[in-house]
Each structure stands twice: as C-alpha cells, then as structure tokens.
Design an enzyme around this catalytic site. Sequence first.
Site, PDB file in Angstrom:
ATOM      1  N   ASP A  32       0.864  -1.165   0.000  1.00 58.67           N
ATOM      2  CA  ASP A  32       0.000   0.000   0.000  1.00 58.67           C
ATOM      3  C   ASP A  32       0.915   1.234   0.000  1.00 58.67           C
ATOM      4  O   ASP A  32       2.128   1.142   0.099  1.00 58.67           O
ATOM      5  CB  ASP A  32      -0.949  -0.020   1.215  1.00 58.67           C
ATOM      6  CG  ASP A  32      -2.134   0.911   1.010  1.00 58.67           C
ATOM      7  OD1 ASP A  32      -3.151   0.747   1.700  1.00 58.67           O
ATOM      8  OD2 ASP A  32      -2.056   1.806   0.134  1.00 58.67           O
TER       9      ASP A  32
HETATM   10  C1  GLC Z   1      -4.102   4.524  -0.050  1.00 53.77           C
HETATM   11  C2  GLC Z   1      -5.038   3.407   0.317  1.00 53.77           C
HETATM   12  C3  GLC Z   1      -5.182   2.375  -0.750  1.00 53.77           C
HETATM   13  C4  GLC Z   1      -5.054   3.044  -2.096  1.00 53.77           C
HETATM   14  C5  GLC Z   1      -3.618   3.514  -2.221  1.00 53.77           C
HETATM   15  C6  GLC Z   1      -3.388   4.249  -3.551  1.00 53.77           C
HETATM   16  O1  GLC Z   1      -3.391   4.963   1.061  1.00 53.77           O
HETATM   17  O2  GLC Z   1      -4.815   2.734   1.544  1.00 53.77           O
HETATM   18  O3  GLC Z   1      -6.451   1.738  -0.558  1.00 53.77           O
HETATM   19  O4  GLC Z   1      -5.368   2.137  -3.132  1.00 53.77           O
HETATM   20  O5  GLC Z   1      -3.234   4.355  -1.150  1.00 53.77           O
HETATM   21  O6  GLC Z   1      -4.105   5.427  -3.584  1.00 53.77           O
END
Ligand code: GLC
Length: 750
Positions: free
Chosen positions: A282
């Site tokens: 993430d």
């Molecule tokens: C965010 C979220 C995730 C998302 C990623 C890209 O912090 O936790 O769900 O897909 O970053 O935006």
Amino acid sequence: MKWIKFLMASYASLFLFSSSLMAVGVKNDPVEKKIDKLISRMTLEEKIGQMNQISSFESIETMGEFVKKGSIGSIINEIDPIKINTLQRIAVEESRLGIPLLIGRDVIHGFKTIFPIPLGQAATFDPELVKIGAHIAAVEASSVGIKWTFAPMVDIARDPRWGRIAEGCGEDPYLTSVMAIAMVEGFQGNGSNDPTCIAACPKHFVGYGAAEGGRDYNSTFLPERLLRNVYLPPFEASVKAGAYTFMTSFNDNDGVPSSGNEFILKQVLRKEWGFDGFVVSDWASVREMISHGFAADDKEAAMKAVNAGVNMEMVSMTYFNHLKELIKEGKVKQETIDDAVRNILRIKFRLGLFENPFVELNKPSVMYSETHLEAARRAATESVILLKNDNQTLPLDENIKTIAVIGPMADAPYEQMGTWVFDGDKAFTITPLNALKEKYGNKINIIFEPALAYSRDKNTDGIAKAVKASEQADAVLVFVGEESILSGEAHCLADLNLQGAQSELIEAVAKTGKPVITVVMAGRPLTITKEAALSSAVLYSFHPGTMGGPAIVDLLFGEEVPSGKTPVTFPKTVGQIPVYYAHNSSGRPANGEETLIDDIPLEAGQTSLGNRSFYLDAGSEPLYPFGYGLSYTTFEYGNIKISSSELKKNDILKLSFDLKNTGKYAGTEVAQLYIQDKVGSVTRPVKELKRFTRVTLQPGEKRTVNFELPVEELAFWNIDMKKVVEPGDFNLWVGGNSCDGKEISFKVIE
Ligand code: GLC
C-alpha cells in the site's frame, strides 16, 4: 431492465468461454517462455525498475527519463490519455527492452459514472448488478489508459467508527466473498483480448478492518483461526475469481506489519491458494515499517518487504534505492527478485500490454453514457434500505400538494458521491432535490429549506424556516447524513451521532406533528436511534453516487420499491461496538430477560439483573440487525423443506421454501439462509450467512425457492487449525434478515 438482463447474460457467457480458454491455456501458456526470455535479458537495475511504482508528477520529461532507463514498472494517478500514451511510447520504443508500463488508479466505485460506495453496493445483495458496475468502471477507466484499479476492497469491517467501512462490503465473510468475486470479474472482464479489462487488486491484505478502536492504520490482534474463518475468505474467493494483483494492508497484526508478513504473503497467498499474480504494497507501507518499529531504516524495510513477498513497492522507493546493495550483501536472493519480476510481467502479458499498451484517442467518449447512468441508477435504487415505515407513510401519494424538502444532504452533489471519488464530476450528480423538481415540480409545490449548509453545520439559525416550511407541507422529507469527507481513509469517528445540528433539525421538524420521512446519506451506519424514533419513515442510503437522486425519489413515490438490506449491523450507540450478528454465544448469552438501567429497582441485589452478556444502558440488541430491510409489501416464508435431516460431508443440503408476496405492491425480497454449527471443537458463531437470493414477486404471487449448500461449505478452521466439517447438530434459518426465520435442525454424520 431488459437491457440489464441482456448485458448480464452476454457477459456471463463471454466470461465462461474465456475462463475455459484460460484454463486450457495455462498448460501450454507461451507467456512463461516469453517471461523467461525477457528476464534472462534484463539487468538487475531493469528488474528492480519493474518493482518500482511512482506517483505521476507534473514533468513528463523527468518521468520519461526514468521510464527510458527502465527504472519504473508502474505509474499511479496519471489519467491523461495523451500523457499515458507518451509514457507508454517511451517505455515501448525508447527503453532497452520495451516493457510497457502498468497505469494504476483508485477506481473504487466508478471512474466518471459514480456508483454507490461499495458498502451501498453490498446492500443490494445483487452480485450480478455489482459486476456490471465494476465492468462499467473498467470501461470508463480503460478508455483513458488506466489498466489497473486498486479495488475491490474486501476488508471485513465490524466497527463503523472506522471510516473505511464505507469502501468494503460490510461485516460478513460470505456476502463480502460473493461481492469480491463479482467485482474482480467485473473489472477483469474476459481477459487480455478485452481492451476494456483492467486488473483488479483485492485489498488490504489482511485484517485491516479490525483496527483497534476503529482507528485507521491502528494495530490488529487477530489470531490465525479468526483470520482464517472471517478475514481471509473474501481474499481467497478473489484468488479463485482470478484476481491479477493483491495489495498489502497498513496494519500490523499481532506485531507484524502486513508488508513484512511472510506467513500471509507466502504461506497463505502463494502456497495454499496458488496465487500467481503480483503483490503491491500500500502507499508507502514498506517505508512505514520504520514507523511501526519493525525496520530500522529504508534498507531494512526493503529487505523485509521483498523477502516477505511484496513484489512491487508503491511510491516509497526503498526497493529502487536499496535492493541492489541488498543483493550484493546476500540479504536478498536474486531468485526473489526474479520471482517478483516474473509475477509482474505475467500480469502485464495477461492484460495485453505487450500487444498494445496504447489507448485509442480519437473515439467517442464512453463517460456518463445512458447505459452507464441507468446501471448506476439501478444500483442506487437497490442499495437504499427502508429501515422504518410506520403506518405505510411511504410511498408518497403523487397527489399531495406540498412537499417540504429539508436538510443539508437534499442537494449536495459532491457529498452524494461518497468517499474515494477522484474523477467523478459532481456536475453530473442528480440530487434528490433536482430529481424531485424534474419529475414532480410541475404538479407538486416543493419548498426547499436546507436549514444547515452542510452536515457538520452547527448554526441553527436556518431551522426556523425549515419548521415553517414543514408546517405548510403534506409531507416532510429530511435529508441528513455525512459529507463524503467524513468517511473513507483516515476519517474515523469516535461518535456516530449525526453531525452538527442535524439532530436538532429533525427534532424541531418532528415537533410540527407532521410525519417526518428521514433520508440518510452516509458512508457508514450512524447511531440514528433518537432520530429514527422521531421519524415515521427512514430510508438509509450509503452515499448512492451520481444517480442517487432519481433512485431515492422513485423509491419515495413507489415507482420503485425498496429492497436493500443492511450489509452491516447498526449499533444503537457507539458504546455497543463491536456489534455484529455472527458473534459467538459466550457462556451467558443475553436472552431478553435482562433488566435495563431504567428498570433497576433501588438497592437491587447484586445478582438480580440477570448475569448475562448485555449493557445495562443499551441492552444486547443493535438498532438494526445485519441483513435487515423493509419493503412496501410483505413477504411470507413457508413450507420449508430440507433434502434430509442427516447429511454426510460430501452431501449437498437441498432446501426449498415457498415465498409469498402478501402485500399490495410488487417487491423484491432478499431471502437469506443462515446456518449454526451448534457444537464445535472451538466455539462457533451463533449464525452464519451461507446463501442469499433476490426474489421479485407480484402481489399475491408465491414461488418456491431453492438453495443448495454443499455440506463442505460448513467447514471451518478448528482446534487443530485444520479446515474441516465437524459432524454434529446444526440449525438453519431462512428469512428476510439475520434475526427472523423458523429454526430447522439437521445433523451432519460421519
Ligand atoms: C491509499 C489506500 C489504498 C489506495 C492507495 C493508492 O493509502 O490505503 O487503498 O489504493 O493508497 O491510492
């Protein structure tokens, strides 16, 4: 409606055909040979480049330089098709090996045409419609060059203080698994020869929704058995549905951050489930293992993540900066890098990027097409839950003369779209006020008094005008809820009561004595106990998206009949959390005989209140249970029959029942099958949803409905940490929610 059926049928057959091809193809898949050949030609720097994802930034020249050197495998948050084509051309024509980029974006519940937030889509209990919504999102996103969405979010969530409950499918593993499959298939379509397909990315692996205190990013403490019985099943279902990628979660579970958790990323995901896609971290979750106190610095974070099984790093660049020296120092094996790159290249091949990474620029826009808007309206309609309808307040009579439309959510086009909307345009949102004026403005006098400027507005100056409008009206519609920013990532609440002066507004309007119809638009269940008591009818809409207005207005006037069911339990008060239906019994389960706080006699004896599991000041029952929702008509369940009251492990439990529409409106019931394993080698939930189906019946119509449940689906991870069906006594219920239904017993025998 017919076109939706056609779309579903053609879609299903296409998917079946292509997946059979894929199955056959796997044995003779030439892609692996191409990957081997490519890897054999790649330098270490180029391999590490494939594992590196950056977030798009202004300078196309600078990004282009990175791409040309083969230093980037994926770019997130670029949606300009011209820029995407430019970057892809550099990747394919100017880099040494011509490996295309993978462009990713959070397309969570629509790209331009915004569908209800996933919690609302779960409330439809209609996976076919959810699949169509995901496919439409893929069609719109892929039309600008996006080939990867970071969805579906399939985190089980049982704490509405957690803002991201909005993004998932609620508290139940079975419902979430069914919806996960629908969304993966919807996004990924029928494979790489379909330019509208985009890679799905079930997230956040795993246990993120159990953040302690419902506070985002917080630690979780899920033992393996609970992980396996509750939190992992939707992810396993996603793998079986063919998901191309997975994303790790921010939380540490039992002390191990998911981006460094070899057990879930290798033992479970790869060895047990056979996942052959790639895992992305993430956002900066690799580097955040330093904040967790799990890594001393970027280099150690990179080492722990790549060795645990994170194949691509989202934006924190520790792979790019440290993997080369980690290889040299022998702390990361070359084969680890090759495996990661192999997984990434496999998905780029599967998506057809090597054949054509470019997006066609000169074609008519697919955004907001009539078909897309109609599907969004259908999803919004089915997502709305009728929680209360005293004296058949609803549906409204079209001949009423004056309607008062009150509240900050009646005409809030941006808020109505809900959380995780980057590309939807509020100009296309049709609000309930717009829809009401459009459809009934020429025959009903509509008085609009928002009273509050937005959901958090504490200024009560506007309430008097709302009261005055209500006094003049035949029907009072109060639209309350949450601005979209109040749910979603990092937006957790310690208090789930209506924000601002919304509750005072409802109290003031209710004092007029007019029947109040409260419509809530929110990203989570709110503790509307008091407001529901003051209302004659309550419609609940988890941020319904672009077409929420027409959907709600058609429901209010009976053009449509509510069919939504709660995908998550509604607590009476935040103090009841966690509260969910599939709880264990405990040794002293509440039995409804407990004495509540206002009934306690003075000097009550220590053991006089009923030593049971309940709250003196809130009892043991929620405000609304899981799977609950009313209709304008009523349904009767009867003549329940099971194939046998003794079944063996390889048998299929066949159950039939008659469902009758006993009211005067045509309506759709979501019939639900719950099972209880009465005695196990470990304690088992008092109920678990195992099947559901939507049944549409005309007034007076009766239909025999059938469920088939292989006994093996009663398996659970037991005391020996083995997934088994344990013989013994079981109960089942069929009904319209998790509380109703006649109990029927059966046995599973050796
Ligand atoms: C965010 C979220 C995730 C998302 C990623 C890209 O912090 O936790 O769900 O897909 O970053 O935006």
